[in-house]
Design a protein around this motif. Structure first.
Motif, mmCIF file in Angstrom:
data_model
loop_
_atom_site.group_PDB
_atom_site.id
_atom_site.type_symbol
_atom_site.label_atom_id
_atom_site.label_comp_id
_atom_site.label_asym_id
_atom_site.label_seq_id
_atom_site.Cartn_x
_atom_site.Cartn_y
_atom_site.Cartn_z
ATOM 1 N N GLY A 1 0.836 -1.199 0.000
ATOM 2 C CA GLY A 1 0.000 0.000 0.000
ATOM 3 C C GLY A 1 0.869 1.247 0.000
ATOM 4 N N PRO A 2 0.271 2.425 0.131
ATOM 5 C CA PRO A 2 1.059 3.663 0.173
ATOM 6 C C PRO A 2 2.098 3.605 1.285
ATOM 7 C CG PRO A 2 -1.292 4.147 0.012
ATOM 8 C CD PRO A 2 -1.184 2.662 0.232
ATOM 9 N N GLY A 3 3.339 3.952 0.943
ATOM 10 C CA GLY A 3 4.408 3.970 1.949
ATOM 11 C C GLY A 3 4.966 2.605 2.295
ATOM 12 N N GLU A 4 4.493 1.574 1.600
ATOM 13 C CA GLU A 4 4.955 0.217 1.921
ATOM 14 C C GLU A 4 5.833 -0.359 0.807
ATOM 15 O OE1 GLU A 4 1.418 -1.578 4.735
ATOM 16 O OE2 GLU A 4 1.270 -1.930 2.570
ATOM 17 N N VAL A 5 6.616 -1.365 1.184
ATOM 18 C CA VAL A 5 7.394 -2.118 0.187
ATOM 19 C C VAL A 5 7.099 -3.605 0.371
ATOM 20 C CG1 VAL A 5 9.299 -0.463 0.020
ATOM 21 C CG2 VAL A 5 9.410 -2.284 1.734
ATOM 22 N N ARG A 6 7.286 -4.352 -0.718
ATOM 23 C CA ARG A 6 7.211 -5.816 -0.607
ATOM 24 C C ARG A 6 8.618 -6.369 -0.797
ATOM 25 N NH1 ARG A 6 2.840 -8.354 -4.250
ATOM 26 N NH2 ARG A 6 4.442 -8.232 -5.855
ATOM 27 N N VAL A 7 9.045 -7.184 0.156
ATOM 28 C CA VAL A 7 10.403 -7.736 0.120
ATOM 29 C C VAL A 7 10.329 -9.214 -0.242
ATOM 30 C CG1 VAL A 7 12.495 -8.178 1.489
ATOM 31 C CG2 VAL A 7 11.145 -6.110 1.920
ATOM 32 N N ARG A 8 11.169 -9.616 -1.202
ATOM 33 C CA ARG A 8 11.330 -11.053 -1.474
ATOM 34 C C ARG A 8 12.413 -11.553 -0.527
ATOM 35 N NH1 ARG A 8 9.715 -14.808 -4.771
ATOM 36 N NH2 ARG A 8 8.548 -13.357 -6.057
ATOM 37 N N ASN A 9 12.004 -12.256 0.517
ATOM 38 C CA ASN A 9 12.950 -12.679 1.546
ATOM 39 C C ASN A 9 13.925 -13.713 1.007
ATOM 40 O OD1 ASN A 9 12.053 -11.188 3.787
ATOM 41 N ND2 ASN A 9 10.402 -12.649 4.195
ATOM 42 N N ARG A 10 15.195 -13.515 1.290
ATOM 43 C CA ARG A 10 16.222 -14.527 0.988
ATOM 44 C C ARG A 10 16.609 -15.275 2.252
ATOM 45 N NH1 ARG A 10 15.352 -15.264 -4.236
ATOM 46 N NH2 ARG A 10 15.471 -13.313 -5.398
ATOM 47 N N ALA A 11 16.420 -14.650 3.384
ATOM 48 C CA ALA A 11 16.645 -15.312 4.682
ATOM 49 C C ALA A 11 15.771 -14.602 5.712
ATOM 50 C CB ALA A 11 18.105 -15.243 5.078
ATOM 51 N N VAL A 12 15.283 -15.396 6.668
ATOM 52 C CA VAL A 12 14.365 -14.881 7.699
ATOM 53 C C VAL A 12 14.982 -15.205 9.060
ATOM 54 C CG1 VAL A 12 12.055 -15.178 8.693
ATOM 55 C CG2 VAL A 12 12.369 -15.258 6.197
ATOM 56 N N GLY A 13 14.936 -14.253 9.982
ATOM 57 C CA GLY A 13 15.506 -14.487 11.309
ATOM 58 C C GLY A 13 14.516 -15.183 12.235
ATOM 59 N N LEU A 14 15.032 -16.121 13.024
ATOM 60 C CA LEU A 14 14.221 -16.807 14.040
ATOM 61 C C LEU A 14 14.535 -16.158 15.388
ATOM 62 C CD1 LEU A 14 12.455 -19.524 14.580
ATOM 63 C CD2 LEU A 14 14.602 -20.402 15.478
ATOM 64 N N ASN A 15 13.490 -15.809 16.127
ATOM 65 C CA ASN A 15 13.685 -15.134 17.412
ATOM 66 C C ASN A 15 12.761 -15.697 18.472
ATOM 67 O OD1 ASN A 15 15.563 -12.700 16.935
ATOM 68 N ND2 ASN A 15 14.186 -12.719 15.177
ATOM 69 N N PHE A 16 13.199 -15.561 19.719
ATOM 70 C CA PHE A 16 12.390 -16.066 20.818
ATOM 71 C C PHE A 16 11.022 -15.382 20.862
ATOM 72 C CE2 PHE A 16 11.812 -18.507 24.547
ATOM 73 C CZ PHE A 16 12.798 -19.469 24.493
ATOM 74 N N ILE A 17 10.975 -14.139 20.422
ATOM 75 C CA ILE A 17 9.692 -13.413 20.454
ATOM 76 C C ILE A 17 8.657 -14.105 19.565
ATOM 77 C CG2 ILE A 17 10.270 -11.762 18.620
ATOM 78 C CD1 ILE A 17 8.783 -9.611 20.229
ATOM 79 N N ASP A 18 9.119 -14.798 18.523
ATOM 80 C CA ASP A 18 8.181 -15.511 17.633
ATOM 81 C C ASP A 18 7.442 -16.590 18.436
ATOM 82 O OD1 ASP A 18 9.600 -13.961 15.822
ATOM 83 O OD2 ASP A 18 10.794 -15.643 15.060
#
Ligand SMILES: NC(=O)c1ccc[n+]([C@@H]2O[C@H](COP(=O)([O-])OP(=O)(O)OC[C@H]3O[C@@H](n4cnc5c(N)ncnc54)[C@H](OP(=O)(O)O)[C@@H]3O)[C@@H](O)[C@H]2O)c1
Length: 325
Positions: free
Chosen positions: A27-44
């Protein structure tokens, strides 16, 4: 269609589903990223279990990743398709091939830093930046206590503290983790599953105790951490790996020496574009200069996010974990 991990109800790792979705348009002000790697975090894990409520269900998961800009929304300046970027904040949903988020939450990724390194470092490294440089600005020669020193955040903290000339005492749960923390620059380690942490901190500091404790373990270490502080020291409680700290009587801070306590988060520090960029710049400098090496110790296909979370929750991992779409 594109793949993403989502959950329709909170619970154990089995609630995570690997599904096909129609990718959202930025949407306005947004970008779409094609992820090449995703971080895993305890918060998930906190979101998956419901400790932190997701805004709605079904929900995507994850806030950290790196990849290329795939599409830009109206009014976005400074980013174009193909640009290498990384991020650590924004709406849940980074566990995906394509992720839409506000352009202001994305930074350009220097060529010298790989997608895997960035995905492993953004949330954890920016956290270490604010913990050591802002929440309590550590000074050369000081001795500090940092829990879970062999984990994702901890491994970065050991190196960053060492680079600043700070003596970091790191707690860990095994001899192997102690060795890793030492290799990463911890000045000393304490195995908190076998040793008396308060006594060891007293010995190591010649009775002085420490001016600051960084505690992401939560429930199990809260009181021990307070007992390791000097008078008027600062307790930084920044996570709940063992469960949340609850039912605290504020009088305990006085009983244990007129202490200070804070419960910070990345969103509370990287809250403006300027602050976010300055923090990311400092992190990228630490990585590019070699002072902080990001240990991508564990890699899983995105489809195995549940197994990756199980390993993290079971204290089986060291360093950072990335999910690969
Ligand atoms: N507030 C913020 O801004 C912020 C940002 C990022 C991360 N965090 C917090 O920082 C912590 C570290 O995050 P991370 O993603 O890098 O994870 P991590 O440190 O790689 O993993 C968590 C570690 O916590 C220790 N731990 C102690 N008691 C535990 C228990 N009962 N169950 C599971 N683990 C336990 C384990 O190390 P040992 O086996 O050595 O004890 C485990 O490896 C988490 O608590 C996270 O929520 C906070």
């Amino acid at each position: 269609m594109a793949k993403r991990v989502q959950f329709a109800r909170t619970g154990g790792p089995e609630v995570l589903e690997y599904v096909d979705v129609t990718p959202a348009e930025p949407g306005p002000g947004e970008v779409r990223v094609r992820n090449r790697a995703v971080g895993l975090n305890f918060i998930d894990i906190y979101f998956r279990t419901g400790l932190y409520p997701a805004p709605s269900l079904p929900s995507g998961l994850g806030t950290e990743g790196a990849g290329e800009i795939d599409a830009v929304g109206e009014g976005v300046k400074g980013f174009a398709p193909g640009d290498r970027v990384a991020y650590a904040q924004g709406a849940l949903g980074a566990y995906a091939e394509l992720h839409v988020l506000p352009a202001e939450k994305v930074v350009a990724l220097p060529e010298a830093i790989s997608f895997e390194t960035a995905a492993a470092a953004m949330l954890k490294g920016l956290t270490v930046q604010y913990l050591l440089r802002q929440t309590y600005r550590v000074k050369e020669g000081e001795t500090i206590l940092f829990h879970a020193a062999a984990g994702g955040v901890g491994s970065i903290a050991c190196q960053w503290a060492k680079a600043l000339g700070v003596k970091l005492i790191g707690t860990v749960s095994s001899p192997e983790k102690a060795e890793l923390a030492k290799r990463n620059g911890a000045w000393a380690t304490i195995d908190y599953t076998r040793e008396n942490v308060v006594e060891r901190v007293r010995e190591l500091t010649g009775g002085e105790m420490v001016p600051v404790v960084y505690d992401s373990v939560g429930k199990d270490t809260w009181e021990t951490s307070l007992d390791c502080l000097q008078k008027r020291g600062l307790m930084v409680s920044f996570g709940n790996a063992s469960g949340p700290v609850e039912g605290v009587n504020i009088g305990i801070l006085n009983q244990k020496g007129a202490l200070f306590a804070t419960r910070p988060s990345l969103n509370g520090y990287a809250d403006t574009r300027e602050r976010f960029e300055a923090m990311a710049e400092e992190l990228f400098e630490m990585i590019a200069s070699g002072k902080v090496a990001i240990d991508v110790a564990n890699r899983y296909p995105l489809s195995d996010a549940a197994q990756a979370q199980e390993a993290l929750a079971a204290r089986k991992t060291t360093g950072s974990t990335v999910l690969l779409p």
